[in-house]
Design a protein around this motif. Structure first.
Motif, mmCIF file in Angstrom:
data_model
loop_
_atom_site.group_PDB
_atom_site.id
_atom_site.type_symbol
_atom_site.label_atom_id
_atom_site.label_comp_id
_atom_site.label_asym_id
_atom_site.label_seq_id
_atom_site.Cartn_x
_atom_site.Cartn_y
_atom_site.Cartn_z
ATOM 1 N N SER A 137 31.940 75.015 34.992
ATOM 2 C CA SER A 137 31.850 73.607 34.585
ATOM 3 C C SER A 137 30.446 73.055 34.746
ATOM 4 O O SER A 137 30.270 71.889 35.044
ATOM 5 C CB SER A 137 32.833 72.752 35.396
ATOM 6 O OG SER A 137 34.128 73.245 35.270
ATOM 7 N N ASN A 138 29.452 73.897 34.560
ATOM 8 C CA ASN A 138 28.079 73.446 34.731
ATOM 9 C C ASN A 138 27.322 73.322 33.421
ATOM 10 O O ASN A 138 26.649 72.341 33.182
ATOM 11 C CB ASN A 138 27.303 74.421 35.630
ATOM 12 C CG ASN A 138 27.355 74.024 37.090
ATOM 13 O OD1 ASN A 138 27.863 72.973 37.419
ATOM 14 N ND2 ASN A 138 26.832 74.860 37.941
ATOM 15 N N ILE A 140 26.450 72.874 29.535
ATOM 16 C CA ILE A 140 26.964 72.187 28.345
ATOM 17 C C ILE A 140 26.792 73.074 27.120
ATOM 18 O O ILE A 140 25.690 73.533 26.817
ATOM 19 C CB ILE A 140 26.204 70.851 28.146
ATOM 20 C CG1 ILE A 140 26.419 69.930 29.353
ATOM 21 C CG2 ILE A 140 26.651 70.163 26.854
ATOM 22 C CD1 ILE A 140 25.525 68.710 29.361
ATOM 23 N N TYR A 141 27.885 73.300 26.407
ATOM 24 C CA TYR A 141 27.831 74.079 25.165
ATOM 25 C C TYR A 141 27.756 73.183 23.929
ATOM 26 O O TYR A 141 27.063 73.476 22.973
ATOM 27 C CB TYR A 141 29.075 74.985 25.054
ATOM 28 C CG TYR A 141 29.048 76.200 25.931
ATOM 29 C CD1 TYR A 141 27.858 76.638 26.526
ATOM 30 C CD2 TYR A 141 30.210 76.927 26.192
ATOM 31 C CE1 TYR A 141 27.843 77.757 27.334
ATOM 32 C CE2 TYR A 141 30.198 78.049 27.001
ATOM 33 C CZ TYR A 141 29.010 78.464 27.569
ATOM 34 O OH TYR A 141 28.993 79.580 28.371
ATOM 35 N N ILE A 159 32.220 72.726 27.908
ATOM 36 C CA ILE A 159 31.379 73.305 28.951
ATOM 37 C C ILE A 159 31.817 74.745 29.225
ATOM 38 O O ILE A 159 32.529 75.334 28.412
ATOM 39 C CB ILE A 159 31.423 72.448 30.224
ATOM 40 C CG1 ILE A 159 32.860 72.112 30.608
ATOM 41 C CG2 ILE A 159 30.645 71.173 30.034
ATOM 42 C CD1 ILE A 159 32.988 71.202 31.809
ATOM 43 N N ASP A 160 31.365 75.325 30.347
ATOM 44 C CA ASP A 160 31.625 76.736 30.656
ATOM 45 C C ASP A 160 33.089 77.109 30.439
ATOM 46 O O ASP A 160 33.986 76.317 30.677
ATOM 47 C CB ASP A 160 31.294 77.028 32.122
ATOM 48 C CG ASP A 160 29.817 76.984 32.387
ATOM 49 O OD1 ASP A 160 29.194 76.006 31.969
ATOM 50 O OD2 ASP A 160 29.302 77.924 33.004
ATOM 51 N N LYS A 202 22.182 70.803 25.138
ATOM 52 C CA LYS A 202 22.853 72.106 25.033
ATOM 53 C C LYS A 202 22.145 73.134 25.916
ATOM 54 O O LYS A 202 20.928 73.267 25.889
ATOM 55 C CB LYS A 202 22.873 72.592 23.587
ATOM 56 C CG LYS A 202 23.675 73.885 23.405
ATOM 57 C CD LYS A 202 23.753 74.282 21.946
ATOM 58 C CE LYS A 202 24.550 75.576 21.781
ATOM 59 N NZ LYS A 202 24.642 75.991 20.371
ATOM 60 N N SER A 205 22.620 72.168 32.629
ATOM 61 C CA SER A 205 23.694 71.950 33.586
ATOM 62 C C SER A 205 24.056 70.472 33.652
ATOM 63 O O SER A 205 23.197 69.602 33.543
ATOM 64 C CB SER A 205 23.257 72.429 34.969
ATOM 65 O OG SER A 205 24.125 71.948 35.964
ATOM 66 N N LEU A 206 25.341 70.210 33.863
ATOM 67 C CA LEU A 206 25.773 68.827 34.102
ATOM 68 C C LEU A 206 25.071 68.248 35.316
ATOM 69 O O LEU A 206 24.756 67.063 35.352
ATOM 70 C CB LEU A 206 27.287 68.798 34.327
ATOM 71 C CG LEU A 206 28.178 68.887 33.087
ATOM 72 C CD1 LEU A 206 29.603 69.179 33.504
ATOM 73 C CD2 LEU A 206 28.109 67.607 32.290
ATOM 74 N N TYR A 239 31.895 63.435 36.067
ATOM 75 C CA TYR A 239 31.797 64.777 36.627
ATOM 76 C C TYR A 239 31.883 64.748 38.143
ATOM 77 O O TYR A 239 32.529 65.576 38.750
ATOM 78 C CB TYR A 239 30.486 65.438 36.198
ATOM 79 C CG TYR A 239 30.307 66.820 36.786
ATOM 80 C CD1 TYR A 239 31.151 67.859 36.401
ATOM 81 C CD2 TYR A 239 29.330 67.069 37.732
ATOM 82 C CE1 TYR A 239 31.007 69.118 36.945
ATOM 83 C CE2 TYR A 239 29.179 68.327 38.275
ATOM 84 C CZ TYR A 239 30.014 69.345 37.884
ATOM 85 O OH TYR A 239 29.873 70.596 38.428
#
Length: 361
Positions: A137-138, A140-141, A159-160, A202, A205-206, A239
């Motif tokens: 969850s880090n 961003i895609y 995300i991941d 993109k 990391s969040l 988050y």
């Protein structure tokens, strides 16, 4: 947190000696004890007078009449902030000891972190806490802004592991007034912003969003500066609320043996926090905002400084560990406020460094 107060050299030496003696013995300290065990070239009456002044200033107190004095939370704070010796030699020896006891980093994170937590507890004689790494969850895609009805906008974020997060908000939250626009035009505008955000975010990391500088936006996007900054605040707020990973805990039996926890109710509320309320403890141990504000790599919270009442009889010493430049977890020690700060600080910092290296490997 630093207590701002002027203490002369004699005051500092007597406070330092009082704290060190109480940490070692858990017994109230009197002026005769300090004269006998420390090299003060002054009379017992002078030491007693200085201890009285330190008590009036709130740095020492008497647990009961005619007893010696013990440090208050403020006294410990002065000791930690000003009177600790350099930890460099100690940290170097602890780092070697850690590596020797833990061995080479293992690929199985669960085994590695369990072993590290046990070693940290054994070496400190206190409760050891290690949060598992937030590697998921880090990153961003993909980001997409969508119009939902007439007054709502939704941000959908992939995300991941292709996990999807969404944030819903009102137009007016971001000073967007599109009542006069056609829905088709609004959709085009949101798509343009989506493309811009994907280009900028993109692969990031969040956890890194707070560090981005949006002060100089491209000319085409200056009118959206408020919108973008508020949107990113929403993302990081969302988050932080949802981010929580298990905390490995070792050494509870060691805390039971400390005289500060002879009163069973003090121990019970601490055990409840460690065993049943980790979601409350997690943001205290792994707090990114406070870490950014601190000049020190290690965060030290003493007694009543702790935000959780169940920890008001404890000190928490913690430090983040990293994956690359991103803090992904934290190492901590919980002990009585009488904890051996010099050893604990060096030990926590050495363990965090070890885990940072392990995450890189």
């Amino acid at each position: 947190m630093t207590v701002q107060v002027n203490l002369n050299e004699r005051h500092q030496k007597i406070l330092q000696a009082t704290v060190k003696h109480y940490i070692a013995t858990a017994e109230p300290v009197g002026s005769k004890t300090l004269i006998q065990e420390y090299d003060f070239s002054v009379s017992s009456a002078t030491v007693r007078n200085v201890m009285g002044k330190l008590e009036k200033a709130g740095f020492l107190y008497q647990p009961y009449t005619s007893a010696g004095r013990i440090p208050s939370d403020s006294g410990y704070r002065i000791y930690v902030d000003r009177l600790l010796p350099s930890k460099k030699p100690l940290k170097k020896s602890l780092a070697k000891n850690l590596s020797r006891q833990i061995g080479a980093p293992q690929k199985n994170y669960e085994i590695l972190f369990k072993k590290i937590t046990q070693v940290l507890s054994d070496l400190s004689g206190c409760i050891a806490l290690v949060t598992l790494p937030q590697t998921a969850s880090n990153i961003i895609y993909h980001l997409q802004l969508l119009r939902i009805g007439e007054q709502k906008i939704m941000l959908v974020m992939v995300i991941d592991n292709y996990q999807t997060e969404s944030v819903l908000f009102d137009h007016q939250d971001f000073n967007l007034d599109h009542d006069h626009q056609m829905g088709e035009v609004i959709d085009q505008e949101l798509q343009m912003l989506s493309n811009f955000l994907n280009h900028k975010l993109k692969g990031r990391s969040l956890l890194d969003i707070d560090n981005l500088d949006w002060s100089e936006l491209e000319q085409d996007f200056k009118q959206y500066a408020h919108f973008i900054n508020h949107l990113l605040d929403k993302i990081t707020e969302n988050y932080r609320i949802s981010s929580y990973s298990p905390i490995m805990v070792q050494g509870i039996a060691k805390m039971v043996r400390q005289p500060e926890f002879a009163q069973i109710e003090h121990l019970q509320i601490l055990l409840q926090l460690l065993e049943e309320e980790q979601e409350k403890l997690f943001p205290v141990v792994f707090n990114l905002d406070e870490q950014k504000e601190s000049f020190s790599k290690v965060k030290i919270t003493i007694g009543s400084e702790n935000p959780l009442q169940s920890m008001h009889y404890c000190s928490l010493i913690s430090s983040n560990y990293y994956q690359g430049t991103y803090p992904v977890g934290s190492v901590g020690i919980i002990g009585p406020t009488r904890i051996a700060y010099e050893d604990a600080i060096a030990l926590v910092e050495s363990t965090a460094d070890y885990l940072t290296n392990a995450m890189e490997d």
